[in-house]
Design a protein around this motif. Structure first.
Motif, mmCIF file in Angstrom:
data_model
loop_
_atom_site.group_PDB
_atom_site.id
_atom_site.type_symbol
_atom_site.label_atom_id
_atom_site.label_comp_id
_atom_site.label_asym_id
_atom_site.label_seq_id
_atom_site.Cartn_x
_atom_site.Cartn_y
_atom_site.Cartn_z
ATOM 1 N N GLU A 85 21.452 -30.094 -89.328
ATOM 2 C CA GLU A 85 20.803 -29.541 -90.517
ATOM 3 C C GLU A 85 21.386 -28.208 -90.920
ATOM 4 N N ASN A 135 22.705 -40.454 -93.708
ATOM 5 C CA ASN A 135 22.325 -39.060 -93.447
ATOM 6 C C ASN A 135 22.957 -38.152 -94.490
ATOM 7 N N GLY A 137 23.823 -34.053 -95.572
ATOM 8 C CA GLY A 137 23.992 -32.694 -95.087
ATOM 9 C C GLY A 137 24.467 -31.779 -96.197
ATOM 10 N N SER A 143 25.676 -30.888 -101.445
ATOM 11 C CA SER A 143 25.086 -31.904 -100.585
ATOM 12 C C SER A 143 25.992 -33.131 -100.553
#
Length: 170
Positions: A85, A135, A137, A143
């Protein structure tokens, strides 16, 4: 099977690279043109200092840039695949090229290194858990999904491969 990322899965800047990648089994797509590029680079070893115009990178500098960029994007991909994260920093490729001192390196060793980096990237892609490709990130202030990174890597190579052929005559 890895599927093409949608436009919202990466910054708009990367769309140029993503669109250069054909559809198909991604690991095959990623590795299919690589041997031909490596062979052309090996044949151009005596021209590693060639620049197609004043102020442009040499063949050696461009190759080092490709190696560095693939490593950075593979790390970003790994981080996002693993659910990190922490925002991933950008990098200034224009500053990295002179710092790489590419002309002081053996060009054949650089080509070998590029092959090893690609093999490592392909292994990461081939072994990533299917669910992790979705996913998301943060990288370079934007992003991206993990799925976008392999397409960016492959498209970046295709972009530079075209420059090698069209402008460097490699």
């Amino acid at each position: 099977m890895l599927t093409r990322p949608a436009a919202g899965e990466h910054a708009e800047f990367y769309a140029t690279y993503v669109t250069l990648v054909p559809d198909g089994d991604f690991v095959d797509v990623m590795t299919s043109g690589h041997p031909a590029l490596l062979a052309r680079l090996r044949a151009a070893a005596t021209r590693s200092g060639h620049r197609y115009a004043d102020g442009k990178w040499s063949v050696a500098e461009s190759l080092q840039h490709m190696i560095d960029t693939e490593r950075v994007f593979a790390y970003r991909m790994l981080s996002i695949l693993r659910g990190a994260e922490t925002p991933l920093p950008g990098f200034d490729h224009d500053a990295w090229v002179p710092a790489s001192v590419a002309h002081a390196r053996d060009f054949g060793a650089m080509v070998d290194e590029f092959a090893l980096v690609r093999a490592s990237t392909a292994a990461l892609i081939a072994t990533a858990p299917a669910a992790a490709w979705a996913n998301r990130g943060t990288m370079s202030g934007g992003s991206a999904t993990a799925r976008a990174l392999p397409y960016i890597i492959a498209g970046h190579e295709r972009h530079h491969d075209a420059l090698f052929r069209d402008r460097y005559d490699v």
